[in-house]
Design an enzyme around this catalytic site. Structure first.
Site, PDB file in Angstrom:
ATOM      1  N   LYS A  30      54.990  48.934  29.443  1.00 43.01           N
ATOM      2  CA  LYS A  30      56.135  48.940  28.536  1.00 43.01           C
ATOM      3  C   LYS A  30      57.394  49.462  29.233  1.00 43.01           C
ATOM      4  O   LYS A  30      58.510  49.036  28.915  1.00 43.01           O
ATOM      5  CB  LYS A  30      55.810  49.761  27.288  1.00 43.01           C
ATOM      6  CG  LYS A  30      54.750  49.118  26.402  1.00 43.01           C
ATOM      7  CD  LYS A  30      55.165  47.731  25.923  1.00 43.01           C
ATOM      8  CE  LYS A  30      54.180  47.117  24.968  1.00 43.01           C
ATOM      9  NZ  LYS A  30      54.605  45.787  24.460  1.00 43.01           N
TER      10      LYS A  30
ATOM     11  N   ASP B  37      46.226  32.552  26.151  1.00 44.36           N
ATOM     12  CA  ASP B  37      45.658  33.704  26.849  1.00 44.36           C
ATOM     13  C   ASP B  37      46.721  34.220  27.805  1.00 44.36           C
ATOM     14  O   ASP B  37      46.996  33.606  28.836  1.00 44.36           O
ATOM     15  CB  ASP B  37      44.397  33.291  27.611  1.00 44.36           C
ATOM     16  CG  ASP B  37      43.774  34.451  28.385  1.00 44.36           C
ATOM     17  OD1 ASP B  37      44.346  35.567  28.375  1.00 44.36           O
ATOM     18  OD2 ASP B  37      42.720  34.241  29.007  1.00 44.36           O
TER      19      ASP B  37
ATOM     20  N   TYR C 146      49.433  51.342  29.722  1.00 45.00           N
ATOM     21  CA  TYR C 146      50.317  50.884  28.644  1.00 45.00           C
ATOM     22  C   TYR C 146      51.747  51.339  28.897  1.00 45.00           C
ATOM     23  O   TYR C 146      52.703  50.554  28.779  1.00 45.00           O
ATOM     24  CB  TYR C 146      49.814  51.418  27.302  1.00 45.00           C
ATOM     25  CG  TYR C 146      50.608  50.947  26.111  1.00 45.00           C
ATOM     26  CD1 TYR C 146      50.387  49.691  25.554  1.00 45.00           C
ATOM     27  CD2 TYR C 146      51.579  51.757  25.529  1.00 45.00           C
ATOM     28  CE1 TYR C 146      51.110  49.252  24.451  1.00 45.00           C
ATOM     29  CE2 TYR C 146      52.312  51.335  24.432  1.00 45.00           C
ATOM     30  CZ  TYR C 146      52.066  50.075  23.900  1.00 45.00           C
ATOM     31  OH  TYR C 146      52.792  49.646  22.813  1.00 45.00           O
TER      32      TYR C 146
ATOM     33  N   ASN D  63      55.807  39.476  22.054  1.00 49.08           N
ATOM     34  CA  ASN D  63      55.402  40.499  21.091  1.00 49.08           C
ATOM     35  C   ASN D  63      53.912  40.834  21.175  1.00 49.08           C
ATOM     36  O   ASN D  63      53.389  41.484  20.276  1.00 49.08           O
ATOM     37  CB  ASN D  63      55.751  40.040  19.669  1.00 49.08           C
ATOM     38  CG  ASN D  63      55.524  41.120  18.638  1.00 49.08           C
ATOM     39  OD1 ASN D  63      55.811  42.283  18.880  1.00 49.08           O
ATOM     40  ND2 ASN D  63      54.982  40.749  17.491  1.00 49.08           N
TER      41      ASN D  63
ATOM     42  N   THR E 156      50.174  49.429  12.416  1.00 48.26           N
ATOM     43  CA  THR E 156      49.521  48.259  12.983  1.00 48.26           C
ATOM     44  C   THR E 156      48.100  48.630  13.390  1.00 48.26           C
ATOM     45  O   THR E 156      47.724  49.802  13.406  1.00 48.26           O
ATOM     46  CB  THR E 156      50.269  47.754  14.227  1.00 48.26           C
ATOM     47  OG1 THR E 156      50.207  48.788  15.237  1.00 48.26           O
ATOM     48  CG2 THR E 156      51.729  47.440  13.919  1.00 48.26           C
TER      49      THR E 156
END
Length: 206
Positions: free
Chosen positions: A113, A17, A109, A44, A144
């Site tokens: 990143k 986790d 996000y 990843n 994906t």
């Protein structure tokens, strides 16, 4: 892991986790105990919550940042402890085109990143003297589950991305393999702090 074993490889699987700091700190020692050494760390994992930034709750912000950035940082710290004892190692962080560009519906996000990119450079600068190379792969739009969720809610998404991409297609996970192998191997021993887009040329043009 089962598929790798079926092909004749030795493989271990350990659940983690990434939002649990104690679990992150425990992973590398567990890997070293199971395998005897650590050569490469690949960060990843990634999650996203697609919302207008004014609607993002603090819990949602932390859910994305903790999984995408804080967890990666803690695993890098664990890898450093193992690498410094054996004289070097490789860290490959997986960023995104969002490491370089913003998105109106993905502020947490993009922040996470973008942080991966700067974390990569900072760790490369700090740990280079100990022969630890830290680099990042920046995938473009890859087929994906994460990209599928965006396709499902954004009309015309596929056409816009393909038109914006010089190679005129979405990427496949296999398109990332060559860069990953390069960064994990001795071929990249003099490469560190690099952010390498694998995006069909998406970031190469205005």
């Amino acid at each position: 892991a089962a598929d790798l074993r079926a092909g004749g490889a030795t493989a271990h699987f350990m659940a983690l986790d990434l939002t649990d700091p104690d679990a992150c700190r425990a992973l590398v020692p567990a890997v070293v105990a199971a395998t005897g050494r650590l050569d490469v760390l690949v960060n990843n994992a990634g999650v996203n919550i697609a919302k207008a930034p004014q609607d993002v709750t603090l819990d949602e912000w932390h859910a994305v940042l903790d999984a995408n950035l804080t967890g990666a940082f803690l695993l890098c710290q664990g890898a450093y402890a193992a690498f410094s004892q054996r004289g070097g190692g490789k860290i490959i962080n997986v960023g995104s085109t969002a490491t370089l560009f913003g998105s109106a519906s993905a502020a947490p996000y993009c922040a996470s990143k973008g942080g991966i990119g700067q974390l990569t450079k900072a760790l490369a600068a700090a740990w280079g003297p100990e022969n630890i190379q830290v680099n990042a792969i920046l995938p473009g739009y890859i087929n994906t589950d994460l990209v599928a969720s965006a396709r499902a809610v954004r009309p015309g998404f596929d056409a816009r991305i393909v038109e914006r991409t010089p190679l005129r297609r979405f990427g496949e996970a296999s398109d990332l393999a060559g860069v990953a192998v390069f960064l994990a191997s001795a071929a990249s021993d003099f490469v560190t702090g690099a952010l390498i887009p694998v995006d069909g040329g998406f970031t190469a043009q205005l």
